[in-house]
Design a protein around this motif. Structure first.
Motif, short mmCIF file in Angstrom:
data_model
loop_
_atom_site.label_atom_id
_atom_site.label_comp_id
_atom_site.label_asym_id
_atom_site.label_seq_id
_atom_site.Cartn_x
_atom_site.Cartn_y
_atom_site.Cartn_z
N THR A 64 48.29 32.59 25.95
CA THR A 64 48.63 32.97 27.32
C THR A 64 47.65 34.00 27.89
N TYR A 65 46.74 34.48 27.05
CA TYR A 65 45.78 35.48 27.54
C TYR A 65 44.79 34.86 28.53
N ASP A 66 44.22 35.71 29.37
CA ASP A 66 43.20 35.26 30.31
C ASP A 66 41.98 34.74 29.57
N VAL A 67 41.37 33.74 30.14
CA VAL A 67 40.11 33.23 29.61
C VAL A 67 38.98 33.92 30.36
N GLU A 68 38.25 34.78 29.65
CA GLU A 68 37.18 35.54 30.29
C GLU A 68 36.10 34.61 30.82
N GLY A 69 35.73 34.84 32.05
CA GLY A 69 34.66 34.06 32.62
C GLY A 69 35.10 32.69 33.10
N GLY A 70 36.21 32.18 32.59
CA GLY A 70 36.70 30.89 33.02
C GLY A 70 37.64 31.03 34.19
N GLU A 71 38.79 31.58 33.91
CA GLU A 71 39.76 31.74 35.00
C GLU A 71 39.75 33.15 35.58
N SER A 72 39.08 34.08 34.88
CA SER A 72 39.08 35.47 35.32
C SER A 72 37.65 35.99 35.32
N THR A 73 37.21 36.46 36.43
CA THR A 73 35.81 36.90 36.52
C THR A 73 35.72 38.26 37.20
N PHE A 74 34.58 38.93 36.99
CA PHE A 74 34.34 40.20 37.67
C PHE A 74 33.04 40.10 38.44
N THR A 75 32.94 40.89 39.51
CA THR A 75 31.76 40.80 40.36
C THR A 75 30.94 42.09 40.38
N ALA A 76 31.44 43.15 39.78
CA ALA A 76 30.67 44.42 39.77
C ALA A 76 30.53 44.87 38.31
N ASP A 77 31.10 46.04 37.95
CA ASP A 77 31.04 46.46 36.55
C ASP A 77 31.76 45.45 35.66
N LYS A 78 31.34 45.38 34.41
CA LYS A 78 32.01 44.50 33.47
C LYS A 78 33.47 44.90 33.35
N TRP A 79 34.35 43.91 33.27
CA TRP A 79 35.79 44.15 33.20
C TRP A 79 36.36 43.27 32.10
N GLY A 80 37.21 43.84 31.27
CA GLY A 80 37.79 43.08 30.16
C GLY A 80 39.13 42.48 30.53
N PHE A 81 39.27 41.18 30.30
CA PHE A 81 40.54 40.49 30.61
C PHE A 81 41.31 40.13 29.34
N HIS A 394 37.22 50.12 47.43
CA HIS A 394 36.34 48.98 47.13
C HIS A 394 36.67 48.31 45.80
N ASN A 395 37.49 48.94 44.99
CA ASN A 395 37.89 48.32 43.72
C ASN A 395 39.10 47.43 43.96
N ARG A 396 38.92 46.14 43.71
CA ARG A 396 39.87 45.21 44.31
C ARG A 396 40.11 43.96 43.46
N ILE A 397 41.32 43.44 43.59
CA ILE A 397 41.72 42.15 43.00
C ILE A 397 41.84 41.14 44.14
N THR A 398 41.30 39.95 43.92
CA THR A 398 41.49 38.86 44.90
C THR A 398 41.72 37.54 44.15
N ASN A 399 42.14 36.54 44.91
CA ASN A 399 42.27 35.19 44.35
C ASN A 399 40.89 34.55 44.27
N GLY A 400 40.59 33.94 43.14
CA GLY A 400 39.35 33.19 43.02
C GLY A 400 39.55 31.76 43.50
N THR A 401 38.47 31.03 43.48
CA THR A 401 38.55 29.62 43.89
C THR A 401 38.95 28.79 42.68
N GLY A 402 39.94 27.96 42.86
CA GLY A 402 40.36 27.09 41.77
C GLY A 402 41.54 27.64 41.01
N GLU A 403 41.99 26.83 40.08
CA GLU A 403 43.23 27.13 39.38
C GLU A 403 42.96 27.52 37.93
N GLY A 404 43.64 28.55 37.47
CA GLY A 404 43.56 28.93 36.07
C GLY A 404 44.76 28.39 35.33
N ARG A 405 45.14 29.08 34.26
CA ARG A 405 46.27 28.63 33.47
C ARG A 405 47.59 28.79 34.24
#
Lengths: 524, 159
Positions: A64-81, A394-405
């Motif tokens: 059930t954990y997030d898939v890094e880089g697949g369904e969960s991504t970061f756009t600035a500093d590295k972020w651990g999912f 400026h530190n923010r969560i948004t919906n990405g494009t496409g569907e994750g788990r």
């Protein structure tokens, strides 16, 4: 005719559970629907427990954990999912450590005290009774006499004693001018210190899963309904009123609309703002409750600091005998230190050290003499800490494009570490190393392990639907009601105006109980 | 004719036949588990027997719940019989001290070590073996309650 629920709760973690308990205490037959996007995962399954023991870190909720880089991504500093949240019935209480600390009174006045972050719309005293109630619900053990936030009730259970090694470190804390304390831990009286807390074989560590099961099993709770594999796609609302949710039933793959009088989003710091942002309508073209463009902003988490040291001998044969730290200190958890640029810091013992993986040595062909020399040879110790960061727009969560788990939209994190945090972190690491030296440890020979400022991670993320009095700088009001929508609430770490330096779960549990009382008091 | 133990069968766990584990195989597997005590923990006499209920629970869980390890258990029992009869003096070296990791699993002998003996070693170490090094508690061991007369862990001068 479609059933109309009195309450629809999105999410089934500790917030939804505490809120449900509170609502049912007032009205046992209240009509409550809990929607969980993830699956139900059985607790206390013998095979799962043995798998955890023999295949290290193999848990039944890993998928059930997030898939890094697949369904969960970061756009600035590295972020651990990865491993930072569990998407399942019971939420992240499936894997949490049970560390249950109160915020300090000064944490409720963060901006006033430090000039950063935000003040809460109410003070510590207003939450204090709910903290006590939450400690009872979570079965927290601690030492009330130790320095910390004021409390009117004792802990419901005693603390776990320090190990011999932690006693050594406690002495070093004192030599460095810190007051050592016992970690308040959510473990009920059945706890047998089995050391497999990630999947307790006897249900001693609090999980919302067990708690919800108990609530559902109570005959008087005839109106409580929990549905798993149900992904809420959006909240349906007109200009001032929410009237339902549009869901995808993962079991049937069909979409449906469910109606409710009051809707509470209890979906954590990621999914709560994401759900509001995608609940777009002619009345809310930028997302529900987002006319001021505040939803998803002010994302904060705890940066973990870690030091390790080495001693030449472990003549006592010490190894960590719990699966949790019982030694901590809040001496550095003070606004004065933050004002001085040193950071507000929560310090604790590394829960996994000293350690020798005895079985791994035998598996790799070691003789008994070789294993003896490893156990009684050099010893490692470590200290960890959280340092508070402050919400920035400026530190923010948004919906990405496409569907994750689980049919949930992908997650995008934009996060940049705050100004001055690295400097404060490095100064703190220096001091943490000095404490290890006082305990008899030399600096670790591996520079990568000697001191670390870890990548920010999602574990304690908060602030993304900030609570406050002003519509222009917050998303929910003091009663967690979304500004401008009279029956829509957010009850998750997302509402916390600041992260403080300690784990947020107890504060969220207290807020959830408080919200339950408010909703009961204002029941139509 | 090549030995059964040397048959190359790949890395994946053997599929489980649709039957219960035989008493004969259980007896052989118990001998293997007990041998961990003889080989590495002579200072803990009777330790294996003291945790036999937990070992039986482990065996039950791994043959009755998916994915079943029954295929591995039956294969390991045959490997043990073969090694015991053909090279009894090499039993420890061939089966217990052999280093096999996931990426090097190939023969039935490898499978016996990786899928059967390595987990047995973990079970033994967590439930009994750690005591040989002076520990009172270990991850996986029921150390006890915080309410007892004796602390569940080794404590120092202050608790």
């Amino acid at each position: 005719m479609t059933k109309e629920y009195e309450y629809i709760l999105v999410g089934s973690g500790v917030a939804a559970t505490m809120l449900t308990q509170s609502l049912l205490e007032t009205t046992p037959s209240a009509s409550i629907l809990i929607l969980e996007a993830g699956p139900r995962i059985e607790l206390r399954d013998r095979r799962s427990w043995w798998d955890l023991l023999v295949k290290k870190d193999e848990t039944p909720y890993k998928h059930t954990y997030d898939v890094e880089g697949g369904e969960s991504t970061f756009t600035a500093d590295k972020w651990g999912f990865y491993e930072s949240r569990v998407r399942a019935y019971g939420g992240s209480t499936m894997h949490w450590g049970g560390w249950s600390l109160r915020y300090l009174p000064e944490d409720f006045r963060c901006f006033t005290e430090v000039g950063k972050g935000a003040d809460w719309p109410f003070g510590y005293d207003e939450l204090e009774p709910w903290y006590s109630a939450a400690e009872v619900a979570l079965s927290v053990g601690g030492v009330a006499e130790e320095p910390g936030p004021p409390r009117r009730a004792p802990y419901p259970l005693p603390a776990f004693p320090w190990t011999a090694h932690e006693a050594l470190l406690a002495d070093a804390f004192e030599k460095h001018g810190l007051v050592p304390g016992h970690m308040p831990l959510a473990r009920n009286a059945r706890c047998m210190t089995t050391g497999t807390c990630k999947y307790c074989p006897i249900g001693a560590r609090y999980t919302a899963t067990d708690h919800l099961d108990e609530l559902v099993a109570t005959p008087a709770h005839s109106g409580l309904d929990i549905r798993t594999n149900m992904t809420v796609l959006n909240v349906l609302a007109d200009r001032k009123h929410a009237y339902g949710v549009h869901v995808l039933d993962g079991n049937t793959k069909k979409e449906e609309t469910l109606q409710g009088n009051r809707i509470v989003i209890c979906a954590g710091a990621y999914e709560s703002p994401k759900l509001l942002l995608r609940s777009i309508s002619p009345d809310w073209p930028n997302g529900l409750g987002n006319n001021s463009d505040q939803v998803g902003r002010y994302l904060v988490t705890h940066t973990m600091l870690r030091v390790r040291g080495e001693a030449k001998s472990n003549s006592e044969g010490w190894f960590q005998e719990y699966d949790f730290p019982t030694l901590m200190s809040r001496s550095w958890d003070c606004a004065e230190r933050a004002r001085a640029g040193k950071g507000k810091v929560f310090l604790y013992n590394n829960r996994a050290l000293p350690h020798t993986d005895i079985a791994a040595l035998f598996i790799d062909g070691a003789t008994r003499d070789k294993v003896n020399s490893e156990v009684f040879g050099a010893r490692e110790a470590g200290l960890d800490a959280f340092i508070e960061e402050y919400g920035e727009p400026h530190n923010r969560i948004t919906n990405g494009t496409g569907e994750g788990r689980f049919g949930l939209p992908k997650t995008v994190v934009e996060f940049r570490r705050g100004e001055g945090v690295n400097e404060a972190a490095n100064n703190t690491l220096d001091e943490m190393q000095q404490i290890l030296v006082r305990a008899g440890y030399e600096r670790h020979s591996d520079p990568k392990l000697m001191r670390q400022i870890q990548t920010p991670r999602g574990d304690h993320s908060s602030g993304t639907c900030r609570m406050g009095a002003e519509v222009s700088t917050s998303v929910v009001d003091r009663n967690l009601c979304v500004h401008g929508v009279d029956n829509l609430y957010v009850c998750s770490n997302a509402v916390l105006p600041n992260a403080a330096a300690v784990n947020p779960t107890l504060t969220l549990a207290a807020l959830s109980l408080r919200l339950g009382a408010h909703l009961a008091d204002t029941r139509p | 004719m090549s030995d059964f133990k040397d048959e190359i069968i790949g890395r994946s766990a053997l599929s489980a036949p649709d039957r219960e584990i035989s008493p004969e195989d259980m007896s052989i597997l118990w001998q293997l588990f007990e041998h961990i005590e003889k080989l590495w923990f002579p200072d803990l006499p009777g330790a294996a027997m003291s945790i036999k209920p937990q070992w039986l629970d482990y065996m039950r869980a791994t043959v009755t719940q998916s994915p079943s390890l029954l295929g591995e258990y039956e294969s390991a029992a045959r490997v043990f019989i073969e090694v015991s009869s053909s090279s009894p003096d090499c039993l420890d070296e061939l089966m217990f001290s052999r280093v096999v990791h996931e990426e090097t699993v190939s023969t039935r002998l490898d499978h016996a070590k990786y899928f059967v003996l390595n987990p047995f070693i973990r079970v033994f170490a967590a439930l009994a073996g750690f005591k040989a090094f002076g520990g009172r508690n270990f991850n996986g061991y029921m150390g006890g309650s915080r309410f007892g007369d004796t602390a569940p862990v080794r404590v120092g001068g202050r608790v």
